[in-house]
Design a protein around this motif. Structure first.
Motif, PDB file in Angstrom:
ATOM      1  N   ILE A 176      25.668  -4.698 -14.583  1.00 40.44           N
ATOM      2  CA  ILE A 176      25.514  -3.562 -14.403  1.00 40.44           C
ATOM      3  C   ILE A 176      24.244  -4.240 -13.888  1.00 40.44           C
ATOM      4  N   SER A 177      23.328  -4.086 -14.722  1.00 41.98           N
ATOM      5  CA  SER A 177      21.772  -4.542 -14.167  1.00 41.98           C
ATOM      6  C   SER A 177      22.014  -4.839 -13.134  1.00 41.98           C
ATOM      7  N   LEU A 178      21.998  -5.674 -13.235  1.00 38.56           N
ATOM      8  CA  LEU A 178      22.123  -6.880 -11.700  1.00 38.56           C
ATOM      9  C   LEU A 178      22.968  -6.717 -10.636  1.00 38.56           C
ATOM     10  N   ASN A 179      24.332  -6.093 -11.166  1.00 36.33           N
ATOM     11  CA  ASN A 179      25.071  -5.555  -9.735  1.00 36.33           C
ATOM     12  C   ASN A 179      23.875  -4.291  -9.239  1.00 36.33           C
ATOM     13  N   PHE A 180      23.419  -3.231  -9.688  1.00 40.96           N
ATOM     14  CA  PHE A 180      22.147  -2.252  -8.868  1.00 40.96           C
ATOM     15  C   PHE A 180      21.104  -3.063  -8.457  1.00 40.96           C
ATOM     16  N   LEU A 181      20.310  -3.891  -8.883  1.00 44.40           N
ATOM     17  CA  LEU A 181      19.256  -5.101  -8.527  1.00 44.40           C
ATOM     18  C   LEU A 181      19.665  -5.441  -6.950  1.00 44.40           C
TER      19      LEU A 181
ATOM     20  N   ASN B 249       1.047  -1.399   0.012  1.00 44.62           N
ATOM     21  CA  ASN B 249      -0.138   0.037  -0.359  1.00 44.62           C
ATOM     22  C   ASN B 249       0.871   1.212   0.178  1.00 44.62           C
ATOM     23  N   ARG B 250       2.480   0.802   0.381  1.00 44.85           N
ATOM     24  CA  ARG B 250       3.166   2.210   0.331  1.00 44.85           C
ATOM     25  C   ARG B 250       3.088   3.030  -1.571  1.00 44.85           C
ATOM     26  N   LYS B 251       3.476   3.264  -1.785  1.00 46.92           N
ATOM     27  CA  LYS B 251       3.773   3.848  -3.066  1.00 46.92           C
ATOM     28  C   LYS B 251       5.103   4.065  -3.197  1.00 46.92           C
ATOM     29  N   ARG B 252       5.635   4.504  -2.003  1.00 50.49           N
ATOM     30  CA  ARG B 252       7.700   4.362  -1.972  1.00 50.49           C
ATOM     31  C   ARG B 252       7.872   2.890  -2.580  1.00 50.49           C
ATOM     32  N   ALA B 253       6.741   2.293  -1.455  1.00 54.82           N
ATOM     33  CA  ALA B 253       7.446   1.189  -1.534  1.00 54.82           C
ATOM     34  C   ALA B 253       7.723   0.146  -2.799  1.00 54.82           C
ATOM     35  N   ILE B 254       6.142   0.335  -3.844  1.00 59.37           N
ATOM     36  CA  ILE B 254       6.794   0.159  -5.404  1.00 59.37           C
ATOM     37  C   ILE B 254       7.281   0.727  -6.159  1.00 59.37           C
ATOM     38  N   LEU B 255       7.452   1.919  -5.623  1.00 55.78           N
ATOM     39  CA  LEU B 255       8.781   2.363  -6.085  1.00 55.78           C
ATOM     40  C   LEU B 255      10.070   2.225  -6.713  1.00 55.78           C
ATOM     41  N   THR B 256      10.550   1.766  -4.755  1.00 55.12           N
ATOM     42  CA  THR B 256      11.769   1.444  -5.079  1.00 55.12           C
ATOM     43  C   THR B 256      12.033   0.205  -5.570  1.00 55.12           C
TER      44      THR B 256
ATOM     45  N   ILE C 138      16.500   1.686 -14.283  1.00 56.39           N
ATOM     46  CA  ILE C 138      18.447   1.830 -13.976  1.00 56.39           C
ATOM     47  C   ILE C 138      18.386   0.104 -14.863  1.00 56.39           C
ATOM     48  N   SER C 139      17.712  -0.468 -15.352  1.00 61.13           N
ATOM     49  CA  SER C 139      18.936  -1.775 -17.061  1.00 61.13           C
ATOM     50  C   SER C 139      18.097  -0.919 -18.464  1.00 61.13           C
ATOM     51  N   ILE C 140      16.801  -0.283 -17.845  1.00 65.30           N
ATOM     52  CA  ILE C 140      16.452   0.603 -19.390  1.00 65.30           C
ATOM     53  C   ILE C 140      17.948   1.553 -19.938  1.00 65.30           C
ATOM     54  N   LEU C 141      17.944   2.523 -18.487  1.00 64.75           N
ATOM     55  CA  LEU C 141      19.578   3.677 -18.150  1.00 64.75           C
ATOM     56  C   LEU C 141      20.767   2.766 -19.347  1.00 64.75           C
TER      57      LEU C 141
ATOM     58  N   VAL D  82      21.108   0.634 -20.832  1.00 68.85           N
ATOM     59  CA  VAL D  82      21.386   0.359 -22.755  1.00 68.85           C
ATOM     60  C   VAL D  82      21.336   1.687 -23.321  1.00 68.85           C
ATOM     61  N   LYS D  83      20.514   2.965 -22.498  1.00 71.75           N
ATOM     62  CA  LYS D  83      20.710   4.343 -23.100  1.00 71.75           C
ATOM     63  C   LYS D  83      21.724   5.656 -23.594  1.00 71.75           C
ATOM     64  N   VAL D  84      21.819   4.985 -21.798  1.00 72.50           N
ATOM     65  CA  VAL D  84      23.303   5.888 -21.587  1.00 72.50           C
ATOM     66  C   VAL D  84      24.484   5.519 -21.567  1.00 72.50           C
ATOM     67  N   ASN D  85      25.933   5.226 -22.432  1.00 72.52           N
ATOM     68  CA  ASN D  85      27.113   5.182 -22.909  1.00 72.52           C
ATOM     69  C   ASN D  85      27.326   4.516 -21.683  1.00 72.52           C
ATOM     70  N   PHE D  86      27.191   3.406 -20.687  1.00 73.13           N
ATOM     71  CA  PHE D  86      28.371   2.903 -19.683  1.00 73.13           C
ATOM     72  C   PHE D  86      29.804   2.265 -20.453  1.00 73.13           C
ATOM     73  N   ASN D  87      29.180   1.803 -22.503  1.00 75.01           N
ATOM     74  CA  ASN D  87      30.617   1.293 -22.565  1.00 75.01           C
ATOM     75  C   ASN D  87      32.093   2.077 -22.229  1.00 75.01           C
ATOM     76  N   GLU D  88      33.109   1.783 -22.820  1.00 70.29           N
ATOM     77  CA  GLU D  88      34.526   2.404 -22.832  1.00 70.29           C
ATOM     78  C   GLU D  88      34.745   3.468 -23.868  1.00 70.29           C
TER      79      GLU D  88
END
Length: 363
Positions: free
Chosen positions: A174-179, A13-20, A28-31, A33-39
């Motif tokens: 990278i995505s899973l490390n953030f996860l 029921n907490r919106k913040r919990a759903i968000l996080t 983050i998993s989308i970013l 790809v979209k943001v250039n994390f490559n060297e």
């Protein structure tokens, strides 16, 4: 199951919990790809002492991703030391013959291990050499057959596909490390809210219930929420990376299901220590960033000082990040069992200290 259903409803029921729990990890998993994390386009110096058609193909493959230049050995070493060159390769005489004859080829690499750019180039070389060795094995030391199969792969852009897959695996890591970091954060915060609400605990204990049952239902609630977070992120990664993610999904599901238990049990232990020894409203989530750093969520653990590398072995995040890398490298389940086994041991210790030593709940 009264406590389980009640706490599940309270948290969702907490919106913040759903968000996080669900929205932020997917973003983050989308970013990634979209943001250039490559060297950036790295400079690779090469000394080719073999000078064959195969080494030309090898160098051209690297040139697709990096800026290559042919230099002598002294200039390569000097360039690495001065920072003008990112990576050096020295191909010895007889390199091609040994590859085709299924022997260990002579290749020397030089790089500065203070930055982690070298890992991408190592991965690129490894992809190429593994495929070349596979072709050589099928060619039975026949040079004509070897080059025929190799040229066919190049014409079909198969090497490029393999390099792209390697890049996708890097993005997934990278995505899973953030996860991992968000799973720990959510476990700590959810546990803090659920277990430190005195009014709700008194209301719960209006009905007959044992302490053990109460704790187990809370742990089950938190575990399912962590697992649902994993499922949402895995679905997002599967949509983005398709076959690459599907290739490793069973290993990753096994690994992250185990870590869900570890994260929850660790959160319960920290909550118990906070209530017993600190006796203040201290949010344990302030530990998330330092633990994530030590556990390798932000960088390769090998880049840290040896003292910190030693300390990191006693942090569960180290074993989940290590297991992620091994699962995506395609290693067999034997290596993965070690990481999972250590995570299970962490979970058992945390539960014994955080749950079974509890004598009271409402005070």
């Amino acid at each position: 199951m009264t406590v389980f259903l009640f706490n599940m409803k309270r948290i969702l029921n907490r919106k913040r919990a759903i968000l996080t729990m669900f929205i932020v990890p997917v973003i983050i998993s989308i970013l990634v790809v979209k943001v250039n994390f490559n060297e950036p386009r790295l400079k690779v110096a090469i000394l080719d002492k073999d000078n064959t058609h195969f080494t030309d193909i090898f160098i051209n493959n690297l040139n697709n991703s990096y800026k290559t230049e042919k230099l002598d050995e002294d200039k390569i070493s000097g360039g690495i030391a001065s920072g003008e060159i990112d990576y050096g390769i020295i191909i010895d005489k007889g390199f091609t013959k040994k590859v085709i004859d299924n022997e260990m080829p002579n290749i020397k690499v030089i790089y500065d291990n203070k930055n982690d750019f070298y890992e991408a180039i190592n991965s690129n070389i490894s992809v190429f050499m593994n495929k070349a060795n596979e072709i050589a094995l099928k060619s039975n030391e026949n040079y004509g057959a070897f080059y025929s199969k190799l040229d066919k792969l190049i014409a079909e852009n198969k090497f490029k596909t393999l390099v792209v897959e390697s890049s996708d695996r890097k993005n997934i890591v990278i995505s899973l490390n953030f996860l991992v970091m968000l799973m720990l954060y959510n476990a700590l915060n959810m546990t803090n809210r659920v277990m430190n609400d005195k009014k709700e605990k008194i209301r719960t204990f209006a009905a007959p219930i044992t302490i053990r049952s109460y704790m187990l239902q809370i742990i089950f609630t938190l575990f399912l929420l962590e697992l649902s977070q994993v499922a949402v992120v895995f679905i997002a990664l599967t949509i983005e990376y398709k076959l690459v993610m599907m290739k490793y999904i069973f290993k990753l599901l096994l690994l992250y299901s185990t870590f869900s238990i570890t994260a929850v049990s660790f959160a319960v232990l920290l909550n118990y220590m906070n209530e017993t020894y600190v006796k203040k409203d201290v949010v344990p989530s302030i530990l998330v960033i330092p633990l994530s750093m030590l556990g390798g969520c932000f960088w390769n653990i090998k880049l840290m000082p040896r003292a910190l590398q030693f300390i990191s072995q006693f942090i569960p995040l180290t074993w989940i990040t290590n297991g992620t890398y091994e699962a995506l490298e395609g290693t067999n389940y034997t290596y993965l069992v070690t990481d999972i086994g250590i995570l299970v041991l962490f979970s058992i210790v945390f539960l014994l200290l955080g749950v079974f030593t509890k004598k009271d709940i409402v005070s």
